[in-house]
Design a protein around this motif. Structure first.
Motif, PDB file in Angstrom:
ATOM      1  N   HIS A  50       0.847  -1.203   0.000  1.00 37.25           N
ATOM      2  CA  HIS A  50       0.000   0.000   0.000  1.00 37.25           C
ATOM      3  C   HIS A  50       0.880   1.250   0.000  1.00 37.25           C
ATOM      4  CE1 HIS A  50      -3.455  -2.480   1.009  1.00 37.25           C
ATOM      5  NE2 HIS A  50      -2.748  -3.010   1.987  1.00 37.25           N
ATOM      6  N   THR A  51       0.419   2.268  -0.707  1.00 33.12           N
ATOM      7  CA  THR A  51       1.066   3.576  -0.697  1.00 33.12           C
ATOM      8  C   THR A  51      -0.007   4.619  -0.422  1.00 33.12           C
ATOM      9  OG1 THR A  51       2.652   2.832  -2.374  1.00 33.12           O
ATOM     10  CG2 THR A  51       2.501   5.198  -2.001  1.00 33.12           C
ATOM     11  N   TYR A  52       0.228   5.438   0.590  1.00 32.59           N
ATOM     12  CA  TYR A  52      -0.723   6.487   0.961  1.00 32.59           C
ATOM     13  C   TYR A  52      -0.017   7.840   0.943  1.00 32.59           C
ATOM     14  CZ  TYR A  52      -2.973   2.410   3.112  1.00 32.59           C
ATOM     15  OH  TYR A  52      -3.515   1.181   3.348  1.00 32.59           O
ATOM     16  N   ALA A  53      -0.551   8.787   0.185  1.00 30.56           N
ATOM     17  CA  ALA A  53      -0.044  10.156   0.199  1.00 30.56           C
ATOM     18  C   ALA A  53      -1.129  11.021   0.823  1.00 30.56           C
ATOM     19  CB  ALA A  53       0.284  10.631  -1.213  1.00 30.56           C
ATOM     20  N   TYR A  54      -0.816  11.653   1.930  1.00 28.84           N
ATOM     21  CA  TYR A  54      -1.801  12.456   2.648  1.00 28.84           C
ATOM     22  C   TYR A  54      -1.853  13.897   2.147  1.00 28.84           C
ATOM     23  CZ  TYR A  54      -1.249   8.449   5.752  1.00 28.84           C
ATOM     24  OH  TYR A  54      -1.153   7.173   6.259  1.00 28.84           O
ATOM     25  N   LYS A  55      -0.873  14.276   1.341  1.00 27.39           N
ATOM     26  CA  LYS A  55      -0.840  15.613   0.741  1.00 27.39           C
ATOM     27  C   LYS A  55      -0.672  15.436  -0.760  1.00 27.39           C
ATOM     28  CE  LYS A  55      -0.546  18.381   4.401  1.00 27.39           C
ATOM     29  NZ  LYS A  55      -1.292  19.573   4.657  1.00 27.39           N
ATOM     30  N   GLU A  56      -1.508  16.070  -1.542  1.00 28.43           N
ATOM     31  CA  GLU A  56      -1.416  15.963  -2.994  1.00 28.43           C
ATOM     32  C   GLU A  56      -0.485  17.031  -3.556  1.00 28.43           C
ATOM     33  OE1 GLU A  56      -5.088  15.679  -5.107  1.00 28.43           O
ATOM     34  OE2 GLU A  56      -6.014  14.478  -3.527  1.00 28.43           O
ATOM     35  N   GLY A  57       0.074  16.714  -4.722  1.00 27.61           N
ATOM     36  CA  GLY A  57       0.877  17.691  -5.442  1.00 27.61           C
ATOM     37  C   GLY A  57       2.286  17.886  -4.929  1.00 27.61           C
ATOM     38  N   MET A  58       2.722  17.047  -4.003  1.00 27.57           N
ATOM     39  CA  MET A  58       4.070  17.182  -3.441  1.00 27.57           C
ATOM     40  C   MET A  58       4.999  16.066  -3.923  1.00 27.57           C
ATOM     41  SD  MET A  58       3.130  18.180   0.514  1.00 27.57           S
ATOM     42  CE  MET A  58       4.841  18.211   1.022  1.00 27.57           C
ATOM     43  N   GLY A  59       4.485  15.107  -4.678  1.00 21.02           N
ATOM     44  CA  GLY A  59       5.308  13.983  -5.120  1.00 21.02           C
ATOM     45  C   GLY A  59       5.593  12.986  -4.016  1.00 21.02           C
ATOM     46  N   VAL A  60       4.752  12.963  -2.996  1.00 24.12           N
ATOM     47  CA  VAL A  60       4.985  12.108  -1.830  1.00 24.12           C
ATOM     48  C   VAL A  60       5.000  10.633  -2.222  1.00 24.12           C
ATOM     49  CG1 VAL A  60       4.068  11.384   0.413  1.00 24.12           C
ATOM     50  CG2 VAL A  60       4.030  13.790  -0.223  1.00 24.12           C
ATOM     51  N   GLY A  61       4.032  10.208  -3.019  1.00 23.51           N
ATOM     52  CA  GLY A  61       3.958   8.804  -3.413  1.00 23.51           C
ATOM     53  C   GLY A  61       5.212   8.333  -4.117  1.00 23.51           C
ATOM     54  N   SER A  62       5.694   9.136  -5.050  1.00 29.12           N
ATOM     55  CA  SER A  62       6.920   8.779  -5.779  1.00 29.12           C
ATOM     56  C   SER A  62       8.121   8.704  -4.853  1.00 29.12           C
ATOM     57  CB  SER A  62       7.188   9.795  -6.891  1.00 29.12           C
ATOM     58  OG  SER A  62       6.215   9.673  -7.894  1.00 29.12           O
ATOM     59  N   LEU A  63       8.205   9.625  -3.918  1.00 29.00           N
ATOM     60  CA  LEU A  63       9.311   9.601  -2.961  1.00 29.00           C
ATOM     61  C   LEU A  63       9.261   8.361  -2.085  1.00 29.00           C
ATOM     62  CD1 LEU A  63       9.418  13.358  -1.905  1.00 29.00           C
ATOM     63  CD2 LEU A  63      11.105  12.135  -3.284  1.00 29.00           C
ATOM     64  N   LEU A  64       8.060   7.953  -1.692  1.00 31.56           N
ATOM     65  CA  LEU A  64       7.908   6.755  -0.868  1.00 31.56           C
ATOM     66  C   LEU A  64       8.356   5.503  -1.624  1.00 31.56           C
ATOM     67  CD1 LEU A  64       4.436   7.556   0.690  1.00 31.56           C
ATOM     68  CD2 LEU A  64       6.564   7.275   1.979  1.00 31.56           C
ATOM     69  N   VAL A  65       7.899   5.344  -2.857  1.00 28.41           N
ATOM     70  CA  VAL A  65       8.278   4.167  -3.642  1.00 28.41           C
ATOM     71  C   VAL A  65       9.776   4.189  -3.937  1.00 28.41           C
ATOM     72  CG1 VAL A  65       7.901   2.848  -5.762  1.00 28.41           C
ATOM     73  CG2 VAL A  65       5.965   3.923  -4.606  1.00 28.41           C
ATOM     74  N   SER A  66      10.313   5.349  -4.230  1.00 30.04           N
ATOM     75  CA  SER A  66      11.746   5.464  -4.482  1.00 30.04           C
ATOM     76  C   SER A  66      12.559   5.040  -3.256  1.00 30.04           C
ATOM     77  CB  SER A  66      12.096   6.902  -4.881  1.00 30.04           C
ATOM     78  OG  SER A  66      13.472   7.033  -5.126  1.00 30.04           O
ATOM     79  N   ALA A  67      12.129   5.454  -2.071  1.00 32.97           N
ATOM     80  CA  ALA A  67      12.825   5.081  -0.839  1.00 32.97           C
ATOM     81  C   ALA A  67      12.725   3.572  -0.603  1.00 32.97           C
ATOM     82  CB  ALA A  67      12.265   5.845   0.354  1.00 32.97           C
ATOM     83  N   ALA A  68      11.554   2.995  -0.855  1.00 34.97           N
ATOM     84  CA  ALA A  68      11.382   1.547  -0.704  1.00 34.97           C
ATOM     85  C   ALA A  68      12.249   0.804  -1.710  1.00 34.97           C
ATOM     86  CB  ALA A  68       9.913   1.168  -0.878  1.00 34.97           C
ATOM     87  N   ASN A  69      12.333   1.319  -2.929  1.00 32.78           N
ATOM     88  CA  ASN A  69      13.169   0.726  -3.969  1.00 32.78           C
ATOM     89  C   ASN A  69      14.638   0.741  -3.546  1.00 32.78           C
ATOM     90  OD1 ASN A  69      13.424  -0.162  -6.910  1.00 32.78           O
ATOM     91  ND2 ASN A  69      14.762   1.624  -6.860  1.00 32.78           N
ATOM     92  N   ASP A  70      15.104   1.866  -3.036  1.00 29.78           N
ATOM     93  CA  ASP A  70      16.496   1.967  -2.566  1.00 29.78           C
ATOM     94  C   ASP A  70      16.759   0.973  -1.440  1.00 29.78           C
ATOM     95  OD1 ASP A  70      16.900   4.002  -4.392  1.00 29.78           O
ATOM     96  OD2 ASP A  70      16.811   5.616  -2.899  1.00 29.78           O
ATOM     97  N   TYR A  71      15.802   0.824  -0.542  1.00 32.44           N
ATOM     98  CA  TYR A  71      15.930  -0.126   0.568  1.00 32.44           C
ATOM     99  C   TYR A  71      16.070  -1.544   0.016  1.00 32.44           C
ATOM    100  CZ  TYR A  71      14.708  -2.903   4.643  1.00 32.44           C
ATOM    101  OH  TYR A  71      14.721  -3.834   5.654  1.00 32.44           O
TER     102      TYR A  71
END
Length: 96
Positions: free
Chosen positions: A39-60
Motif C-alpha cells: 500500500h502507498t498512501y499520500a496524505y498531501k497531494e501535489g508534493m510527489g509524496v507517493g513517488s518519494l515513498l516508492v523510491s525510498a522503498a526501492n532503494d531499501y
C-alpha cells in the motif's frame, strides 16, 4: 522531505515527513527474498509524496538485495515509469 524506514521480521513501512507532519506512508511485507509493496498512501497531494515513498522503498530493496513485487497499483505505475529498475522486479515463476 524526510523519509524514515521502520522494519520488522515480516515487513515494514516507509514514512514521509514534511517537518513534523506525516505526509505519506508506504507499507511492505516480505515473502522470502521478495519485498511486496502492499500500500502507498499520500496524505498531501501535489508534493510527489507517493513517488518519494516508492523510491525510498526501492532503494531499501536494492541495499538489502531483495526483489520487489509491486502489489499496490501506484507502485506498479512507478516501476513502469522507471524501467531502469526492471531488473529487481519479481516475476511470477522466477526462482529469485
Amino acid at each position: 522531505m524526510e523519509m524514515e524506514i521502520e522494519t520488522t521480521n515480516t515487513g515494514g513501512k516507509v514514512l514521509a515527513y514534511n517537518g513534523d507532519e506525516l505526509v505519506g506512508r508506504l507499507e511492505f511485507s516480505y515473502e522470502g527474498n521478495v519485498m511486496r509493496i502492499d500500500h502507498t498512501y499520500a496524505y498531501k497531494e501535489g508534493m510527489g509524496v507517493g513517488s518519494l515513498l516508492v523510491s525510498a522503498a526501492n532503494d531499501y530493496a536494492i541495499n538489502k538485495g531483495l526483489r520487489v513485487l509491486p502489489v499496490c497499483s501506484f507502485a506498479g505505475v512507478w516501476y513502469q515509469r522507471h524501467q531502469q529498475f526492471a531488473d529487481i522486479l519479481y516475476k511470477e515463476g522466477s526462482q529469485s
